[in-house]
Design an enzyme around this catalytic site. Structure first.
Site, PDB file in Angstrom:
ATOM      1  N   CYS A 134       0.846  -1.193   0.000  1.00 16.33           N
ATOM      2  CA  CYS A 134       0.000   0.000   0.000  1.00 16.33           C
ATOM      3  C   CYS A 134       0.879   1.239   0.000  1.00 16.33           C
ATOM      4  O   CYS A 134       1.848   1.306   0.752  1.00 16.33           O
ATOM      5  CB  CYS A 134      -0.900  -0.022   1.242  1.00 16.33           C
ATOM      6  SG  CYS A 134      -2.004   1.390   1.358  1.00 16.33           S
ATOM      7  N   GLU A 170      -8.703  -1.082  -2.443  1.00 24.41           N
ATOM      8  CA  GLU A 170      -8.982   0.351  -2.610  1.00 24.41           C
ATOM      9  C   GLU A 170     -10.245   0.757  -1.861  1.00 24.41           C
ATOM     10  O   GLU A 170     -10.281   1.811  -1.217  1.00 24.41           O
ATOM     11  CB  GLU A 170      -9.100   0.721  -4.087  1.00 24.41           C
ATOM     12  CG  GLU A 170      -7.814   0.562  -4.893  1.00 24.41           C
ATOM     13  CD  GLU A 170      -6.588   1.157  -4.221  1.00 24.41           C
ATOM     14  OE1 GLU A 170      -6.708   2.201  -3.550  1.00 24.41           O
ATOM     15  OE2 GLU A 170      -5.507   0.552  -4.352  1.00 24.41           O
TER      16      GLU A 170
HETATM   17 NI    NI Z   1      -3.629   1.059  -0.159  1.00 23.99          NI
END
Ligand code: NI
Length: 183
Positions: free
Chosen positions: A98, A141
């Site tokens: 991420c 997401e």
């Molecule tokens: Ni992320």
């Protein structure tokens, strides 16, 4: 267009539920989308959610490279107010990374097959099935819109690792390592 600063784990904006988008005529929405695209490309990510650029709105974007989807790319998709419906309880595990948790990677269980729906910038409604990496990116997401980062989804924290350490050890052992792109 502008490359925006990316919020990292610990920032309040990453912990709260983002607000629904209600005004599709708001001209700042298109500007935000353009800036997010530039930011995602600059960071070499495959996805980005608005809270990651300090905007607490239900807006994400992602794409799937053909190498991750049986040779078929999923083109850049901008999703407003997305909703995910799992098609079964079956989950599989893969490494995720991420942009808001830089350098780290960990094994995350995700629903293998989903249907997701969303509105585009013009307000039109879309619905798509997804499986595998495509389904994983969408789930990663959309979690950002609910204040969830992937470590919170991990079943076994012992797999949380620095990606470069895993890669160096795999290289030394002559092993293939499949790490996900960041989202
Ligand atoms: Ni992320």
């Amino acid at each position: 267009m502008a490359v925006l600063p990316i919020a990292r784990m610990g920032a309040e904006v990453l912990k709260r539920r983002a607000a629904e988008v209600t005004d599709f005529a708001d001209p700042t929405l298109a500007t935000l989308v353009n800036d997010m695209m530039e930011t995602m490309i600059d960071a070499r990510g495959v996805g980005l959610a608005a809270p990651q650029v300090f905007r607490s709105q239900r807006l994400v974007m992602f794409f799937v490279p053909p190498s991750r989807n049986g040779g078929i790319a999923v083109p850049l998709t901008v999703m407003i107010n997305p909703v995910i419906t799992p098609l079964s309880d079956v989950k599989d595990e893969a490494f995720e990374a991420c942009l808001s948790v830089p350098g780290l990677t960990g094994m995350v269980p995700r629903h293998t097959t989903i249907v997701y729906s969303f509105r585009d910038l013009a307000g039109a409604h879309h619905e798509r099935p997804a499986s595998g990496f495509h389904a994983r990116v969408v789930q990663h997401e959309c979690d950002h819109l609910d204040g969830v980062l992937y470590p919170q989804r991990m079943a076994d924290m012992t797999s949380l690792a620095y990606a470069d350490v895993l890669q160096a050890e795999a290289d030394a052992a002559g092993k293939e390592l499949e790490l996900d792109e960041e989202g």
